[in-house]
Write a protein that holds these residues in place. Structure first.
Motif, PDB file in Angstrom:
ATOM      1  N   MET A   1       0.857  -1.176   0.000  1.00  0.00           N
ATOM      2  CA  MET A   1       0.000   0.000   0.000  1.00  0.00           C
ATOM      3  C   MET A   1       0.901   1.237   0.000  1.00  0.00           C
ATOM      4  N   PRO A   2       0.828   2.085  -1.002  1.00  0.00           N
ATOM      5  CA  PRO A   2       1.734   3.222  -1.117  1.00  0.00           C
ATOM      6  C   PRO A   2       1.402   4.403  -0.207  1.00  0.00           C
ATOM      7  N   GLN A   3       0.202   4.425   0.365  1.00  0.00           N
ATOM      8  CA  GLN A   3      -0.174   5.540   1.229  1.00  0.00           C
ATOM      9  C   GLN A   3      -0.597   5.027   2.594  1.00  0.00           C
ATOM     10  N   SER A   4      -0.528   5.905   3.572  1.00  0.00           N
ATOM     11  CA  SER A   4      -0.959   5.552   4.921  1.00  0.00           C
ATOM     12  C   SER A   4      -2.171   6.394   5.291  1.00  0.00           C
ATOM     13  N   LEU A   5      -3.100   5.773   5.973  1.00  0.00           N
ATOM     14  CA  LEU A   5      -4.264   6.474   6.485  1.00  0.00           C
ATOM     15  C   LEU A   5      -4.260   6.309   7.990  1.00  0.00           C
ATOM     16  N   HIS A   6      -4.346   7.422   8.688  1.00  0.00           N
ATOM     17  CA  HIS A   6      -4.290   7.389  10.160  1.00  0.00           C
ATOM     18  C   HIS A   6      -5.375   8.313  10.691  1.00  0.00           C
ATOM     19  N   VAL A   7      -6.415   7.733  11.270  1.00  0.00           N
ATOM     20  CA  VAL A   7      -7.458   8.512  11.928  1.00  0.00           C
ATOM     21  C   VAL A   7      -7.705   7.859  13.275  1.00  0.00           C
ATOM     22  N   LEU A   8      -7.299   8.538  14.330  1.00  0.00           N
ATOM     23  CA  LEU A   8      -7.488   8.037  15.682  1.00  0.00           C
ATOM     24  C   LEU A   8      -8.256   9.091  16.464  1.00  0.00           C
ATOM     25  N   SER A   9      -9.569   8.946  16.486  1.00  0.00           N
ATOM     26  CA  SER A   9     -10.413   9.897  17.223  1.00  0.00           C
ATOM     27  C   SER A   9     -10.364   9.550  18.701  1.00  0.00           C
ATOM     28  N   THR A  10     -10.111  10.550  19.527  1.00  0.00           N
ATOM     29  CA  THR A  10      -9.985  10.313  20.960  1.00  0.00           C
ATOM     30  C   THR A  10     -10.757  11.350  21.760  1.00  0.00           C
ATOM     31  N   HIS A  11     -11.174  10.934  22.921  1.00  0.00           N
ATOM     32  CA  HIS A  11     -11.807  11.804  23.904  1.00  0.00           C
ATOM     33  C   HIS A  11     -10.822  11.898  25.062  1.00  0.00           C
ATOM     34  N   ILE A  12     -10.323  13.095  25.324  1.00  0.00           N
ATOM     35  CA  ILE A  12      -9.336  13.340  26.376  1.00  0.00           C
ATOM     36  C   ILE A  12     -10.022  14.129  27.484  1.00  0.00           C
ATOM     37  N   ILE A  13      -9.804  13.698  28.716  1.00  0.00           N
ATOM     38  CA  ILE A  13     -10.377  14.384  29.875  1.00  0.00           C
ATOM     39  C   ILE A  13      -9.276  14.576  30.907  1.00  0.00           C
ATOM     40  N   PHE A  14      -9.164  15.786  31.435  1.00  0.00           N
ATOM     41  CA  PHE A  14      -8.303  16.017  32.590  1.00  0.00           C
ATOM     42  C   PHE A  14      -8.863  17.165  33.402  1.00  0.00           C
ATOM     43  N   SER A  15      -8.525  17.170  34.688  1.00  0.00           N
ATOM     44  CA  SER A  15      -9.125  18.162  35.577  1.00  0.00           C
ATOM     45  C   SER A  15      -8.077  19.059  36.215  1.00  0.00           C
ATOM     46  N   THR A  16      -8.574  20.089  36.856  1.00  0.00           N
ATOM     47  CA  THR A  16      -7.695  20.978  37.600  1.00  0.00           C
ATOM     48  C   THR A  16      -7.206  20.248  38.855  1.00  0.00           C
ATOM     49  N   LYS A  17      -6.083  20.668  39.363  1.00  0.00           N
ATOM     50  CA  LYS A  17      -5.521  20.058  40.573  1.00  0.00           C
ATOM     51  C   LYS A  17      -6.525  20.161  41.713  1.00  0.00           C
ATOM     52  N   GLY A  18      -6.825  19.025  42.322  1.00  0.00           N
ATOM     53  CA  GLY A  18      -7.777  18.993  43.424  1.00  0.00           C
ATOM     54  C   GLY A  18      -9.204  19.321  43.025  1.00  0.00           C
ATOM     55  N   ARG A  19      -9.476  19.303  41.712  1.00  0.00           N
ATOM     56  CA  ARG A  19     -10.800  19.665  41.168  1.00  0.00           C
ATOM     57  C   ARG A  19     -11.234  21.060  41.613  1.00  0.00           C
ATOM     58  N   HIS A  20     -10.238  21.927  41.813  1.00  0.00           N
ATOM     59  CA  HIS A  20     -10.521  23.314  42.198  1.00  0.00           C
ATOM     60  C   HIS A  20     -11.194  24.035  41.027  1.00  0.00           C
ATOM     61  N   PRO A  21     -12.240  24.817  41.257  1.00  0.00           N
ATOM     62  CA  PRO A  21     -12.966  25.484  40.165  1.00  0.00           C
ATOM     63  C   PRO A  21     -12.265  26.742  39.642  1.00  0.00           C
ATOM     64  N   TRP A  22     -11.092  26.574  39.053  1.00  0.00           N
ATOM     65  CA  TRP A  22     -10.302  27.694  38.529  1.00  0.00           C
ATOM     66  C   TRP A  22     -10.890  28.309  37.270  1.00  0.00           C
ATOM     67  N   LEU A  23     -11.557  27.504  36.452  1.00  0.00           N
ATOM     68  CA  LEU A  23     -11.933  27.943  35.113  1.00  0.00           C
ATOM     69  C   LEU A  23     -13.317  28.598  35.123  1.00  0.00           C
ATOM     70  N   SER A  24     -13.348  29.867  35.466  1.00  0.00           N
ATOM     71  CA  SER A  24     -14.611  30.602  35.533  1.00  0.00           C
ATOM     72  C   SER A  24     -15.183  30.780  34.124  1.00  0.00           C
ATOM     73  N   SER A  25     -16.451  31.071  34.056  1.00  0.00           N
ATOM     74  CA  SER A  25     -17.139  31.171  32.767  1.00  0.00           C
ATOM     75  C   SER A  25     -16.557  32.271  31.872  1.00  0.00           C
ATOM     76  N   ASP A  26     -15.944  33.288  32.452  1.00  0.00           N
ATOM     77  CA  ASP A  26     -15.386  34.368  31.629  1.00  0.00           C
ATOM     78  C   ASP A  26     -14.061  33.992  30.961  1.00  0.00           C
ATOM     79  N   ILE A  27     -13.326  33.028  31.498  1.00  0.00           N
ATOM     80  CA  ILE A  27     -12.055  32.647  30.855  1.00  0.00           C
ATOM     81  C   ILE A  27     -12.148  31.346  30.065  1.00  0.00           C
ATOM     82  N   ARG A  28     -13.179  30.545  30.311  1.00  0.00           N
ATOM     83  CA  ARG A  28     -13.295  29.246  29.622  1.00  0.00           C
ATOM     84  C   ARG A  28     -13.176  29.346  28.108  1.00  0.00           C
ATOM     85  N   PRO A  29     -13.897  30.250  27.431  1.00  0.00           N
ATOM     86  CA  PRO A  29     -13.763  30.296  25.961  1.00  0.00           C
ATOM     87  C   PRO A  29     -12.335  30.550  25.497  1.00  0.00           C
ATOM     88  N   ARG A  30     -11.596  31.355  26.238  1.00  0.00           N
ATOM     89  CA  ARG A  30     -10.200  31.629  25.861  1.00  0.00           C
ATOM     90  C   ARG A  30      -9.333  30.388  26.057  1.00  0.00           C
TER      91      ARG A  30
END
Length: 103
Positions: free
Chosen positions: A1-30
């Motif tokens: 096969m002369p070409q390669s096809l690579h599609v690896l769809s992933t769902h990545i999840i990670f949280s803030t340290k101690g699940r502290h609510p650092w990401l307020s609604s005003d900064i989340r979009p940024r």
């Protein structure tokens, strides 16, 4: 096969340290936009990025050029530095050590 096809769809999840609510609604979009830009720079296709004040969900297609562990390392490291620039109240911001990755 002369070409390669690579599609690896992933769902990545990670949280803030101690699940502290650092990401307020005003900064989340940024933060979501910054995470999307990091993925773009790594040649990963960002499908959607979102989450709440204490954790992140990323759906993307990983590239074959970088190991998934490296992609997550760069995502967390670079975005942590960015979040700290969004206000003096965020100078202690950190992500948790672990993550979830589902294919």
């Amino acid at each position: 096969m002369p070409q390669s096809l690579h599609v690896l769809s992933t769902h990545i999840i990670f949280s803030t340290k101690g699940r502290h609510p650092w990401l307020s609604s005003d900064i989340r979009p940024r933060v979501w936009a910054y995470l999307s830009r990091i993925l773009q720079n790594l040649e990963c296709h960002s499908i959607t990025v979102g989450g709440t004040e204490d954790h992140i969900h990323v759906l993307c297609n990983l590239t074959k050029k970088h190991a998934s562990m490296k992609v997550i390392e760069v995502l967390k490291k670079d975005s942590s530095k960015f979040v700290k620039t969004l206000g003096p109240q965020l100078h202690l911001f950190h992500w948790q050590d672990g993550y979830g990755l589902f294919g």
